[in-house]
Design an enzyme around this catalytic site. Structure first.
Site, short mmCIF file in Angstrom:
data_model
loop_
_atom_site.label_atom_id
_atom_site.label_comp_id
_atom_site.label_asym_id
_atom_site.label_seq_id
_atom_site.Cartn_x
_atom_site.Cartn_y
_atom_site.Cartn_z
N SER A 227 0.87 -1.18 0.00
CA SER A 227 0.00 0.00 0.00
C SER A 227 0.90 1.22 0.00
CB SER A 227 -0.88 0.01 1.26
OG SER A 227 -1.51 1.26 1.45
N LYS B 293 2.08 -2.52 6.82
CA LYS B 293 2.38 -2.33 5.40
C LYS B 293 3.81 -1.83 5.19
CE LYS B 293 -1.39 -3.86 3.54
NZ LYS B 293 -1.37 -5.06 2.67
N TYR C 162 -2.29 -0.63 10.33
CA TYR C 162 -2.13 -0.75 8.88
C TYR C 162 -0.83 -0.11 8.42
CZ TYR C 162 -3.81 -1.20 4.06
OH TYR C 162 -3.95 -1.56 2.75
#
Length: 263
Positions: free
Chosen positions: A137, A154, A150
């Site tokens: 991402s 990531k 997150y």
């Protein structure tokens, strides 16, 4: 049709929808023989039927689940030439995110990649050929406001992919990290309010656009796959002017705080 995927045995985790489905469809169109994995057995079967592939539903993160997936894929394909570590989760908000959510995200977004690489990379090195594709991402290059889980996992996914490339590129292992911003998937739709607006600020892409960007990176032998080209500028600003970049991100956070207060 490019030659990179023609006849290759490909595994796509989280392939039942979104970016995973788009990867399965596009790589099959390039001549790949595709194994579709997803926790949702019906979704995996549906996409496998769509691409003339083979469904292997189940866990693609735990040590046992990854081993079973790779074994089933090898039984069907003969060899796994390309592994798309696409499955991912988005959990939690802020410092109060529970431990269980951290553990789940670390397992799916990071350790799943490590476990698959352990099983695949030694054989690829012996053969002098293999390809590992990580769906990370832009959060893995920048950050994700509001969601440390997150952002951190990531970043770790990108870091592991970088390590694989730095360690094995000269031995025939090609690695790519896909780092989009907003993509019209269920994950984006389930984001709410100001955060969804932020993720879509540079226009949300379709999953098919992400798959197309991957093919371009493969053709150019590029590690970073940036479906949103502007991410390269943000990444450069973060690296060269970190304090200015952090000040700008903090201003965005303040806007999010204000929007949430008004809601």
């Amino acid at each position: 049709m490019s030659g990179a995927f023609a006849g290759k045995g490909v595994v796509v985790t989280g392939g039942g929808r979104g970016i995973g489905r788009a990867l399965a469809v596009r790589l099959a169109a390039e001549g790949a023989r595709v194994v579709v994995n997803d926790l949702d057995a019906d979704a995996a079967a549906r996409v496998a039927g769509e691409v003339g592939g083979h469904a292997v539903p189940g866990d693609a993160a735990g040590e046992r689940g990854v081993a079973e997936l790779v074994a089933a894929a090898r039984e069907h394909l003969g060899e796994v030439d390309v592994f798309c570590a696409n499955a991912g989760v988005e959990r939690g908000r802020g410092l109060g995110t529970p431990e269980d959510d951290w553990e789940l995200a670390l397992g799916v977004n990071v350790l799943a990649h490590v476990r698959a690489a352990r099983l695949l990379v030694p054989g690829w090195v012996e053969r002098g050929e293999g390809r590992f594709i990580v769906t990370a991402s832009a959060a893995g290059l920048l950050t994700m406001l509001g969601n440390p889980v997150y952002a951190v996992t990531k970043h770790a996914a990108v870091a592991f992919a970088e390590w694989l490339s730095a360690t094995y590129h000269h031995r025939g292992v090609r690695v790519h990290a896909i780092c989009p911003q907003g993509v019209r998937t269920r994950m984006l739709e389930e984001s709410s309010g100001p955060l969804k607006e932020l993720l879509s600020r540079d226009s949300a892409l379709e999953p098919e656009d992400v798959a197309e960007a991957l093919l371009g990176a493969v053709a150019d032998d590029r590690f970073l796959v940036l479906p949103h080209p502007e991410v390269a500028d943000y990444y450069g600003a973060r690296a060269t002017r970190p304090d200015r970049w952090l000040a700008g991100m903090n201003k965005l956070q303040q806007r999010l705080d204000q929007a949430e207060e008004r809601a």
